[in-house]
Design a protein around this motif. Sequence first.
Motif, PDB file in Angstrom:
ATOM      1  N   ARG A 132     -33.046  85.913  32.187  1.00 37.36           N
ATOM      2  CA  ARG A 132     -33.249  85.104  30.999  1.00 37.36           C
ATOM      3  C   ARG A 132     -31.946  84.387  30.683  1.00 37.36           C
ATOM      4  NH1 ARG A 132     -38.037  86.609  28.968  1.00 37.36           N
ATOM      5  NH2 ARG A 132     -37.765  85.479  27.029  1.00 37.36           N
ATOM      6  N   LEU A 133     -32.084  83.144  30.227  1.00 39.10           N
ATOM      7  CA  LEU A 133     -30.920  82.347  29.850  1.00 39.10           C
ATOM      8  C   LEU A 133     -31.032  82.063  28.370  1.00 39.10           C
ATOM      9  CD1 LEU A 133     -28.423  80.867  30.957  1.00 39.10           C
ATOM     10  CD2 LEU A 133     -29.849  78.833  31.174  1.00 39.10           C
ATOM     11  N   MET A 134     -30.018  82.436  27.607  1.00 35.81           N
ATOM     12  CA  MET A 134     -30.070  82.300  26.161  1.00 35.81           C
ATOM     13  C   MET A 134     -29.691  80.893  25.732  1.00 35.81           C
ATOM     14  SD  MET A 134     -31.222  85.164  25.385  1.00 35.81           S
ATOM     15  CE  MET A 134     -31.127  85.016  23.596  1.00 35.81           C
ATOM     16  N   ALA A 135     -29.922  80.622  24.447  1.00 37.28           N
ATOM     17  CA  ALA A 135     -29.676  79.291  23.894  1.00 37.28           C
ATOM     18  C   ALA A 135     -28.231  78.880  24.082  1.00 37.28           C
ATOM     19  CB  ALA A 135     -30.024  79.281  22.405  1.00 37.28           C
ATOM     20  N   SER A 136     -28.024  77.578  24.268  1.00 28.43           N
ATOM     21  CA  SER A 136     -26.680  77.037  24.412  1.00 28.43           C
ATOM     22  C   SER A 136     -26.644  75.644  23.833  1.00 28.43           C
ATOM     23  CB  SER A 136     -26.272  76.988  25.884  1.00 28.43           C
ATOM     24  OG  SER A 136     -27.165  76.181  26.609  1.00 28.43           O
ATOM     25  N   THR A 137     -25.483  75.182  23.495  1.00 30.78           N
ATOM     26  CA  THR A 137     -25.329  73.817  23.011  1.00 30.78           C
ATOM     27  C   THR A 137     -24.977  72.915  24.168  1.00 30.78           C
ATOM     28  OG1 THR A 137     -22.972  74.037  22.628  1.00 30.78           O
ATOM     29  CG2 THR A 137     -24.423  74.729  20.842  1.00 30.78           C
ATOM     30  N   ALA A 138     -25.006  71.603  23.900  1.00 30.78           N
ATOM     31  CA  ALA A 138     -24.650  70.643  24.945  1.00 30.78           C
ATOM     32  C   ALA A 138     -23.235  70.881  25.438  1.00 30.78           C
ATOM     33  CB  ALA A 138     -24.803  69.216  24.409  1.00 30.78           C
ATOM     34  N   GLY A 173     -33.814  79.600  21.717  1.00 31.94           N
ATOM     35  CA  GLY A 173     -34.485  80.810  22.167  1.00 31.94           C
ATOM     36  C   GLY A 173     -34.119  81.127  23.591  1.00 31.94           C
ATOM     37  N   SER A 174     -35.023  81.758  24.317  1.00 33.33           N
ATOM     38  CA  SER A 174     -34.767  82.133  25.701  1.00 33.33           C
ATOM     39  C   SER A 174     -36.021  81.911  26.523  1.00 33.33           C
ATOM     40  CB  SER A 174     -34.325  83.599  25.792  1.00 33.33           C
ATOM     41  OG  SER A 174     -35.346  84.447  25.287  1.00 33.33           O
ATOM     42  N   ALA A 175     -35.860  81.949  27.842  1.00 36.04           N
ATOM     43  CA  ALA A 175     -36.997  81.752  28.736  1.00 36.04           C
ATOM     44  C   ALA A 175     -36.742  82.488  30.038  1.00 36.04           C
ATOM     45  CB  ALA A 175     -37.216  80.262  29.006  1.00 36.04           C
ATOM     46  N   ASP A 176     -37.814  82.874  30.695  1.00 34.91           N
ATOM     47  CA  ASP A 176     -37.741  83.503  32.011  1.00 34.91           C
ATOM     48  C   ASP A 176     -37.606  82.393  33.045  1.00 34.91           C
ATOM     49  OD1 ASP A 176     -38.016  84.870  34.353  1.00 34.91           O
ATOM     50  OD2 ASP A 176     -39.947  85.794  33.859  1.00 34.91           O
ATOM     51  N   LEU A 177     -36.401  82.189  33.539  1.00 33.33           N
ATOM     52  CA  LEU A 177     -36.162  81.076  34.447  1.00 33.33           C
ATOM     53  C   LEU A 177     -36.955  81.202  35.743  1.00 33.33           C
ATOM     54  CD1 LEU A 177     -32.337  80.391  34.051  1.00 33.33           C
ATOM     55  CD2 LEU A 177     -34.261  79.572  32.700  1.00 33.33           C
ATOM     56  N   ALA A 178     -37.198  82.437  36.176  1.00 36.27           N
ATOM     57  CA  ALA A 178     -37.936  82.634  37.424  1.00 36.27           C
ATOM     58  C   ALA A 178     -39.366  82.123  37.317  1.00 36.27           C
ATOM     59  CB  ALA A 178     -37.928  84.108  37.805  1.00 36.27           C
ATOM     60  N   ALA A 179     -39.889  82.024  36.093  1.00 42.40           N
ATOM     61  CA  ALA A 179     -41.271  81.587  35.899  1.00 42.40           C
ATOM     62  C   ALA A 179     -41.390  80.079  35.731  1.00 42.40           C
ATOM     63  CB  ALA A 179     -41.864  82.291  34.675  1.00 42.40           C
ATOM     64  N   LEU A 180     -40.265  79.369  35.696  1.00 43.74           N
ATOM     65  CA  LEU A 180     -40.309  77.930  35.452  1.00 43.74           C
ATOM     66  C   LEU A 180     -40.606  77.167  36.737  1.00 43.74           C
ATOM     67  CD1 LEU A 180     -37.271  77.411  33.042  1.00 43.74           C
ATOM     68  CD2 LEU A 180     -39.669  77.892  32.480  1.00 43.74           C
ATOM     69  N   GLU A 181     -41.309  76.058  36.571  1.00 37.00           N
ATOM     70  CA  GLU A 181     -41.565  75.139  37.682  1.00 37.00           C
ATOM     71  C   GLU A 181     -40.631  73.946  37.526  1.00 37.00           C
ATOM     72  OE1 GLU A 181     -44.941  72.117  37.962  1.00 37.00           O
ATOM     73  OE2 GLU A 181     -45.684  73.753  39.225  1.00 37.00           O
ATOM     74  N   VAL A 182     -39.735  73.778  38.477  1.00 40.76           N
ATOM     75  CA  VAL A 182     -38.761  72.692  38.445  1.00 40.76           C
ATOM     76  C   VAL A 182     -39.053  71.755  39.610  1.00 40.76           C
ATOM     77  CG1 VAL A 182     -36.309  72.096  38.488  1.00 40.76           C
ATOM     78  CG2 VAL A 182     -37.055  74.229  37.407  1.00 40.76           C
ATOM     79  N   ARG A 183     -39.163  70.468  39.317  1.00 40.07           N
ATOM     80  CA  ARG A 183     -39.458  69.489  40.362  1.00 40.07           C
ATOM     81  C   ARG A 183     -38.538  68.280  40.236  1.00 40.07           C
ATOM     82  NH1 ARG A 183     -44.126  70.076  43.345  1.00 40.07           N
ATOM     83  NH2 ARG A 183     -45.401  71.886  42.756  1.00 40.07           N
ATOM     84  N   VAL A 223     -28.840  69.353  31.510  1.00 38.42           N
ATOM     85  CA  VAL A 223     -30.086  69.117  30.781  1.00 38.42           C
ATOM     86  C   VAL A 223     -30.439  70.344  29.959  1.00 38.42           C
ATOM     87  CG1 VAL A 223     -30.926  67.477  32.502  1.00 38.42           C
ATOM     88  CG2 VAL A 223     -31.534  69.900  32.710  1.00 38.42           C
ATOM     89  N   GLU A 224     -31.261  70.136  28.933  1.00 39.88           N
ATOM     90  CA  GLU A 224     -31.679  71.214  28.046  1.00 39.88           C
ATOM     91  C   GLU A 224     -33.191  71.189  27.863  1.00 39.88           C
ATOM     92  OE1 GLU A 224     -27.692  71.485  25.232  1.00 39.88           O
ATOM     93  OE2 GLU A 224     -29.420  70.334  24.521  1.00 39.88           O
ATOM     94  N   ALA A 225     -33.779  72.371  27.802  1.00 37.65           N
ATOM     95  CA  ALA A 225     -35.190  72.525  27.460  1.00 37.65           C
ATOM     96  C   ALA A 225     -35.272  73.333  26.170  1.00 37.65           C
ATOM     97  CB  ALA A 225     -35.952  73.234  28.577  1.00 37.65           C
ATOM     98  N   VAL A 226     -36.256  73.019  25.344  1.00 36.03           N
ATOM     99  CA  VAL A 226     -36.424  73.688  24.055  1.00 36.03           C
ATOM    100  C   VAL A 226     -37.355  74.883  24.226  1.00 36.03           C
ATOM    101  CG1 VAL A 226     -37.257  73.442  21.684  1.00 36.03           C
ATOM    102  CG2 VAL A 226     -36.000  71.565  22.783  1.00 36.03           C
TER     103      VAL A 226
END
Length: 663
Positions: free
Chosen positions: A2-8, A48-58, A115-118
């Motif tokens: 998981r990657l926690m929130a960060s600023t630019a 917030g946070s997200a499970d990066l392994a579950a993301l689809e990046v293209r 880049v940032e995702a919300v």
Amino acid sequence: MRLMASTALALVLAFGVGECAPLAAPHAVAAVAPASHEITGQLGIVGGSADLAALEVRINGAPARIAPDGRITGIATDADHVQLTIRGPGIFDAVFTFSPSELAGADGRWTLPAVEAVARAPGRVELFFGGDVMMGRRFEDPIWNERVLIHPESRTADMARLLEPMKPYFAGADLASVNLETVLATRDLGDAPDKSVVFYTHSDAAKVLADAGIDFVTLGNNHVYDYVEPGLASTLAALDAAKLPWSGAGRNEAEAAKAARLDAGGRAWSMLGFVGWKGKVEPNQVAEGGKGGAAFGSDEAIEAAVRREVKAGRSPIVQYHGSSEYSHRPTEISERRMKLAIDNGAALVVSHHPHVSHGLELYKGRLIAYSLGNFLFDQYFPETQATYALKVWMDGDRLFRAEMIPIQLLDYRPVPAVAGMRQAALRRIVELSAERGTRIGLAGGHGVIQPSAAIPVPQFCAGPAEEGLIAFGYDLHRPAAACAVDAPTSRDLLMRGDFEAARYGEARDRSWGIDGGTLDFVGDAHRGSTAMAALAAGDAPMTIAPKTFFRPVAERRLTLGGWIRTEGPATLELLLQEQPKGASRTKALESAPLRPAGTRQVAGGGWQYIRFDIDRGADAAALPLRPLLRIGGTRRAVLDDLLFLAWDTDAPGRAYRSSAGKK
């Protein structure tokens, strides 16, 4: 993982200065050869946070890899643009688009700006707003022998294609909205008031918008009543048939004042639309008593409507159509009314009508976007073609974050703005917002407002001198890094003369014309990935020029500069054409005199820099004008990195100064 929130700022620091491409000024970008390129980048999650392994990046549709620390690695095959999409559980869809010239460093490596995702969170919703929309007039009946974009036999498919470039940006929103600035009808209804401009778009547009993912349209504008009662009835019938909610107009005053009550993201929203003036023609454009029209946005009407929706336990969003066309800032009355909406409980205010962007303001903690500019519109003025779309994430009725997505109107359709067009769009909103004490940061090439984060102010940096000029711009990779900051002394009227934004899919820049030959956009560029090629029809000289005038230019001193490559020795002559006071634009383009402004001789072969300095004289009037470049002695010429500078000014947009001091 998981990657926690960060600023630019944190993302930039984590990314590493050594891996960031330099400022995208003309000197820093190498020519981009057709090839496949490895691309690296860095993703951060905000809110917030997200499970990066579950993301689809293209990247351009092909799968890319994401590491536990958010590092992105992928391959981009040769293309005019590089689009990064990030989707998956726990985040809102994130889409970013770049030109190769914004990624390719001097060392040849391609690097994405951070880049940032919300992150998704309980009660958080994503809203999308586009500006003025119509699909009639020049889409079906173009001027200057241009290609037709909407054909009767393929109307719905043609209309849908116009929205495709921006669809990835709004398709995932909980609620997406545009200003529908046109009557919807299956034919020209004919019975229009004595207005200088009236619009109608085929009724099929309602279903096309709904199918594309638009969830609501505001009708509170000065064109919904262009064909009076029959046009209004036809518009409402088409929207209702497409099940596309609307507000801001009605068959009577009471209906026009109603909100469209929509539920999105688990919250009750009330969408209100208003036009700021009644109009001078009879019948006027607003609903009064039993007469139909747009909702008139008087102080009393706005206050009453917002209070009514707040009392009903709903969150009002106000869209206001007002201020002056082609202006930099809202009028006093428009600003007062938008702030009045906030004072009475509106969660958010979005405005349009000027056809160009204005700044944004955090007012009492709530966002006002003073003008979005055009979204899907057939205006050919260059000034209207660099603007933005707005994404807003709300936590309840409070702003969490807003992103300003730079767009350009290319071939009359919205596409992501890149390179020079991005710089022009960003600088305008960053600086006009700063006037109001509202800080806009940069992340992934988008403008960002996030009240809960200390987003650093982007630096408008001066690059090294090249051919006697210093280019200013935002470094998308290190937007807040210390740099040489100086005062620009000129503005670039062309904005897109680097030609990196000249094509997107099937869309082509239609702002250039040629007499005595043909034009094309090619990959044989001086820098970046695209240049403009002119091929003469015969032995006579060919003349290349913007198809229309720039809006009134008051500056006395002008410069046309850029790079050219010809097959053999050639003679270049610069001409200047002004639109006289009282003359129509069409007539002036056809017959206004061409004033010689200089000649140059160039040798054939490699790239050569050309520069023409123009002095219009001490008594130069503020008139619309355009430059024309006549090329003789060669059958083919390729142009790149063109500038048309107006000196001794610094209006929002792309900016330069002379390396020898103030010009």
